[in-house]
Design a protein around this motif. Structure first.
Motif, PDB file in Angstrom:
ATOM      1  N   ASP A  38       1.047  -3.361 -10.356  1.00 25.39           N
ATOM      2  CA  ASP A  38       0.866  -2.040 -10.941  1.00 25.39           C
ATOM      3  C   ASP A  38      -0.491  -1.453 -10.555  1.00 25.39           C
ATOM      4  N   THR A  39      -1.527  -2.268 -10.619  1.00 26.59           N
ATOM      5  CA  THR A  39      -2.872  -1.775 -10.285  1.00 26.59           C
ATOM      6  C   THR A  39      -2.951  -1.401  -8.809  1.00 26.59           C
ATOM      7  N   ARG A  42      -1.323   1.896  -8.349  1.00 23.81           N
ATOM      8  CA  ARG A  42      -2.112   2.994  -8.906  1.00 23.81           C
ATOM      9  C   ARG A  42      -3.277   3.391  -8.003  1.00 23.81           C
ATOM     10  N   GLU A  61     -13.158   0.247  -8.934  1.00 27.77           N
ATOM     11  CA  GLU A  61     -12.084   1.140  -9.390  1.00 27.77           C
ATOM     12  C   GLU A  61     -10.897   0.336  -9.922  1.00 27.77           C
ATOM     13  N   ARG A  64     -11.530  -1.300 -13.283  1.00 29.94           N
ATOM     14  CA  ARG A  64     -11.474  -0.406 -14.445  1.00 29.94           C
ATOM     15  C   ARG A  64     -10.080  -0.398 -15.077  1.00 29.94           C
ATOM     16  N   TRP A  65      -9.036  -0.731 -14.297  1.00 24.86           N
ATOM     17  CA  TRP A  65      -7.675  -0.766 -14.820  1.00 24.86           C
ATOM     18  C   TRP A  65      -7.405  -2.024 -15.649  1.00 24.86           C
ATOM     19  N   ARG A  68      -8.836  -0.804 -21.188  1.00 26.20           N
ATOM     20  CA  ARG A  68      -8.778   0.625 -21.491  1.00 26.20           C
ATOM     21  C   ARG A  68      -9.609   0.881 -22.734  1.00 26.20           C
TER      22      ARG A  68
END
Length: 76
Positions: A38-39, A42, A61, A64-65, A68
Protein backbone atom coordinates in the motif's frame (compact mmCIF):
# COMPACT_ATOMS: atom_id res chain seq x y z
CA UNK A 1 -7.70 -24.55 22.84
CA UNK A 2 -8.37 -23.75 19.20
CA UNK A 3 -10.61 -21.15 17.67
CA UNK A 4 -12.53 -21.12 14.41
CA UNK A 5 -13.38 -17.45 14.89
CA UNK A 6 -10.33 -15.37 15.74
CA UNK A 7 -12.20 -12.10 16.26
CA UNK A 8 -14.49 -13.66 18.88
CA UNK A 9 -11.49 -15.36 20.50
CA UNK A 10 -9.66 -12.02 20.71
CA UNK A 11 -12.64 -10.29 22.36
CA UNK A 12 -12.99 -13.20 24.81
CA UNK A 13 -9.25 -13.04 25.57
CA UNK A 14 -9.47 -9.32 26.36
CA UNK A 15 -12.45 -9.86 28.63
CA UNK A 16 -10.81 -12.64 30.66
CA UNK A 17 -7.29 -11.18 30.44
CA UNK A 18 -5.59 -14.11 28.74
CA UNK A 19 -3.64 -14.61 25.52
CA UNK A 20 -5.63 -15.16 22.36
CA UNK A 21 -5.21 -18.35 20.33
CA UNK A 22 -3.47 -16.41 17.54
CA UNK A 23 -0.49 -14.47 18.91
CA UNK A 24 -0.71 -10.74 18.28
CA UNK A 25 2.85 -10.83 16.92
CA UNK A 26 1.72 -13.19 14.13
CA UNK A 27 -0.98 -10.73 13.12
CA UNK A 28 1.54 -7.89 13.13
CA UNK A 29 3.95 -9.77 10.85
CA UNK A 30 1.13 -10.89 8.54
CA UNK A 31 -0.10 -7.31 8.10
CA UNK A 32 3.30 -5.90 7.12
CA UNK A 33 3.25 -7.15 3.50
CA UNK A 34 -0.04 -5.44 2.75
CA UNK A 35 1.15 -2.23 4.41
CA UNK A 36 4.37 -2.30 2.36
CA UNK A 37 2.48 -2.74 -0.91
CA UNK A 38 0.00 0.00 0.00
CA UNK A 39 2.77 2.44 0.89
CA UNK A 40 4.70 1.70 -2.32
CA UNK A 41 1.54 2.33 -4.35
CA UNK A 42 0.86 5.59 -2.52
CA UNK A 43 4.36 6.99 -3.09
CA UNK A 44 4.57 5.52 -6.60
CA UNK A 45 7.96 3.84 -6.41
CA UNK A 46 9.90 0.80 -5.23
CA UNK A 47 10.82 0.94 -1.56
CA UNK A 48 13.47 -0.75 0.57
CA UNK A 49 12.32 -2.09 3.95
CA UNK A 50 14.43 -2.73 7.04
CA UNK A 51 12.57 -5.52 8.88
CA UNK A 52 14.64 -5.16 12.05
CA UNK A 53 13.94 -1.43 12.40
CA UNK A 54 10.49 -1.67 10.76
CA UNK A 55 11.26 1.45 8.74
CA UNK A 56 11.82 2.26 5.08
CA UNK A 57 15.47 2.76 4.27
CA UNK A 58 16.39 6.37 3.40
CA UNK A 59 12.83 7.39 2.58
CA UNK A 60 11.29 9.98 4.88
CA UNK A 61 8.15 10.31 2.74
CA UNK A 62 7.38 6.58 2.91
CA UNK A 63 8.17 6.49 6.64
CA UNK A 64 5.53 9.18 7.24
CA UNK A 65 2.92 6.60 6.13
CA UNK A 66 3.89 4.32 9.05
CA UNK A 67 1.92 6.43 11.53
CA UNK A 68 -0.83 8.97 11.41
CA UNK A 69 -1.75 11.88 13.65
CA UNK A 70 -3.68 10.88 16.75
CA UNK A 71 -6.57 12.81 18.24
CA UNK A 72 -6.06 14.30 21.67
CA UNK A 73 -5.65 12.95 24.30
CA UNK A 74 -4.13 9.87 22.55
CA UNK A 75 -0.35 9.78 22.18
CA UNK A 76 2.45 7.31 21.74
Amino acid sequence: HESAHHQADFIRAVRVRRDAVAPVEAGHVASILGMLADTAARVGRTLKWDPAAERFIDDAEANRWLTRPMRSPWTL
